[in-house]
Design an enzyme around this catalytic site. Structure first.
Site, PDB file in Angstrom:
ATOM      1  N   ARG A  54      40.150 -45.269  98.099  1.00 10.04           N
ATOM      2  CA  ARG A  54      40.364 -45.569  96.675  1.00 10.04           C
ATOM      3  C   ARG A  54      41.857 -45.745  96.414  1.00 10.04           C
ATOM      4  O   ARG A  54      42.283 -46.603  95.644  1.00 10.04           O
ATOM      5  CB  ARG A  54      39.781 -44.453  95.799  1.00 10.04           C
ATOM      6  CG  ARG A  54      40.234 -44.535  94.354  1.00 10.04           C
ATOM      7  CD  ARG A  54      39.364 -43.724  93.382  1.00 10.04           C
ATOM      8  NE  ARG A  54      38.887 -42.456  93.878  1.00 10.04           N
ATOM      9  CZ  ARG A  54      39.633 -41.335  93.995  1.00 10.04           C
ATOM     10  NH1 ARG A  54      40.912 -41.336  93.648  1.00 10.04           N
ATOM     11  NH2 ARG A  54      39.100 -40.221  94.458  1.00 10.04           N
ATOM     12  N   TYR A 106      38.573 -65.357  77.175  1.00  9.42           N
ATOM     13  CA  TYR A 106      37.257 -65.075  77.756  1.00  9.42           C
ATOM     14  C   TYR A 106      36.529 -64.044  76.878  1.00  9.42           C
ATOM     15  O   TYR A 106      37.125 -63.062  76.431  1.00  9.42           O
ATOM     16  CB  TYR A 106      37.459 -64.545  79.184  1.00  9.42           C
ATOM     17  CG  TYR A 106      36.225 -63.963  79.810  1.00  9.42           C
ATOM     18  CD1 TYR A 106      35.046 -64.688  79.873  1.00  9.42           C
ATOM     19  CD2 TYR A 106      36.231 -62.672  80.324  1.00  9.42           C
ATOM     20  CE1 TYR A 106      33.901 -64.150  80.437  1.00  9.42           C
ATOM     21  CE2 TYR A 106      35.097 -62.123  80.903  1.00  9.42           C
ATOM     22  CZ  TYR A 106      33.933 -62.865  80.940  1.00  9.42           C
ATOM     23  OH  TYR A 106      32.799 -62.323  81.495  1.00  9.42           O
ATOM     24  N   ASP A 178      46.663 -64.240  81.651  1.00 10.91           N
ATOM     25  CA  ASP A 178      45.493 -64.377  82.513  1.00 10.91           C
ATOM     26  C   ASP A 178      45.565 -65.778  83.135  1.00 10.91           C
ATOM     27  O   ASP A 178      45.410 -66.789  82.442  1.00 10.91           O
ATOM     28  CB  ASP A 178      44.222 -64.198  81.673  1.00 10.91           C
ATOM     29  CG  ASP A 178      42.947 -64.243  82.508  1.00 10.91           C
ATOM     30  OD1 ASP A 178      42.955 -64.911  83.570  1.00 10.91           O
ATOM     31  OD2 ASP A 178      41.937 -63.652  82.097  1.00 10.91           O
ATOM     32  N   LYS A 203      36.819 -66.098  90.742  1.00  3.18           N
ATOM     33  CA  LYS A 203      36.795 -67.526  90.440  1.00  3.18           C
ATOM     34  C   LYS A 203      37.461 -68.320  91.574  1.00  3.18           C
ATOM     35  O   LYS A 203      37.021 -68.251  92.704  1.00  3.18           O
ATOM     36  CB  LYS A 203      37.452 -67.750  89.077  1.00  3.18           C
ATOM     37  CG  LYS A 203      36.907 -66.817  87.975  1.00  3.18           C
ATOM     38  CD  LYS A 203      35.430 -67.003  87.790  1.00  3.18           C
ATOM     39  CE  LYS A 203      34.735 -66.230  86.693  1.00  3.18           C
ATOM     40  NZ  LYS A 203      35.043 -64.875  86.408  1.00  3.18           N
TER      41      LYS A 203
END
Ligand code: PLP
Length: 393
Positions: A54, A106, A178, A203
């Protein structure tokens, strides 16, 4: 970076080599998928750079270094999704802080801000970020962050990053961009004054619709340390297999983006001439209001475009179901062409009055133009228009 301090200039070379050099022991060309949750320590507290996955994992480090290099930034951090990355930027804020947000973002970003963080006493103003004066007017003494996308999702509006960065830094406010739609191959926001670049790796960077991931890149060491602290504390980190898949994707990013851009340019030009299409939103068209700014801050215009069919909802729903090469699905940026209906799919989370005010009409359809033959893509749209929207007139 590759080799003995070898630091290639060209994006194409860095896309393939940055972040990893052939494994010293085995010569492995690709970074292994370090499927290990924990790492042996030589003595308590004496690890060899990794202690627990992690906190950090070598496959993740290879991806983070690759992404930092591509964005031209010092530091990269990878996350379990684009939303986890965006959430991490919000973790920087305190109750009472105010955020100025570009109105066309978005739908999931809108949902995170209003549906989650308003409850934590953060305040959000959604404004037309294509006008930097409007952004300047919205900034208050409490504003800690300006959040923009460019090109925006789904209206393909262009925000002048340099102009917004100037008004944000004048008021000592962080600017996060973004960069999912453009990718670092076409646009590098840090070069234009942004403090933080965010990505959905799901994406174009992954590029094959087979992985969900996110990233943040910055030049600011203190911000990067905070991001690392949140990675470890919140735990929204990617698994090593996901990191491997994104690394495989970034190697071909330049060739893919060239072809995405070329196919989208041809389709946008053709769609612009179709009587059934009222408006084409593509920054590569000279008629697009953001064309000049896009040409200045981007190296090409990318593979995303939207069309307003100005037809009734039933006809538009028929159209998006009638294509055969374009698949009706959310998401974007993969090798295959997708289309979707923002009002009922990706942006359904945005309240209807706000959607209408932004310009997300019921007739709006978003296309992620893939790498298939552009002739096949055009023929597909032509038959779907003819059988549905055209016959509706
Ligand atoms: N940013 C943009 C521009 C997006 O289009 C998306 C998803 O569609 C996201 C962020 C969220 O990314 P993810 O789905 O990887 O969480």
């Amino acid at each position: 970076m590759t080799g003995d301090g070898f630091d290639p200039d060209d994006f194409e070379t860095r896309a393939i080599h940055a972040g990893w050099e052939p494994d010293q022991e085995t010569g492995a060309i690709m970074p292994p998928i370090y499927a290990s949750s924990t790492f042996a320590q030589d003595a308590p507290g004496e690890d060899r750079g990794y202690e627990y996955s992690r906190t950090g994992n070598p496959t993740r480090t290879a991806l983070e270094d690759n992404l930092a290099s591509l964005e031209g930034g010092e530091y990269g951090r990878a996350f379990a999704s684009g939303m986890a990355a965006i959430n991490t930027v919000l973790n920087l804020l305190e109750a009472g802080d105010h955020v100025v947000v570009g109105r066309d973002v978005y739908g999931g970003t809108h949902r995170l801000f209003t549906g989650v963080y308003e409850d934590y006493d953060l305040e959000f103003s959604f404004v037309d970020a294509t006008d930097s004066d409007v952004v300047a007017e919205a900034i208050t003494d409490e504003t800690a962050l300006v959040w923009i996308e460019t090109p925006t999702n789904p209206l393909m509006q262009i925000v002048d990053i340099e102009a917004v960065s100037a008004v944000a830094s004048e008021r000592d406010t962080l600017l996060a961009v973004d960069n999912t739609f453009a990718t670092p191959y076409l646009q590098r926001p840090l070069e234009h004054g942004a403090d933080i670049v965010a990505h959905s790796l799901t994406k174009y960077l992954g590029g094959h619709s087979d992985v969900v991931g996110g990233a943040l890149v910055t030049d600011d060491e203190q911000l990067d340390e905070r991001f690392g602290y949140y990675q470890n504390s919140v735990g929204a980190t990617p698994d090593p297999f996901g990191c491997f898949l994104v690394l495989r994707g970034t190697k071909t990013l330049p060739v893919r983006m060239d072809r995405h851009s070329e196919n989208a340019r041809q389709l946008a030009t053709w769609l612009d001439d179709q009587p059934a299409v009222e408006t084409v939103y593509y920054p590569g068209l000279a008629s697009h209001p953001g064309h000049e700014v896009a040409a200045a801050q981007m190296d090409d215009f990318g593979g995303m475009l939207s069309v307003d069919l100005a037809a009734d909802l039933d006809a538009v729903r028929e159209f998006v179901s009638a294509t055969e090469v374009f698949t009706l699905a959310e998401s974007l940026g993969g090798v295959e062409s997708l289309l979707e209906h923002p009002a009922t799919m990706t942006h359904a989370a945005v309240p209807a009055p706000e959607r209408r005010e932004t310009g997300i009409t019921d007739g709006l359809v978003r296309l992620s133009v893939g790498l298939e033959s552009v002739e096949d893509l055009q023929a597909d749209l032509e038959q779907a228009l003819a059988g549905t929207v055209d016959s509706d007139r």
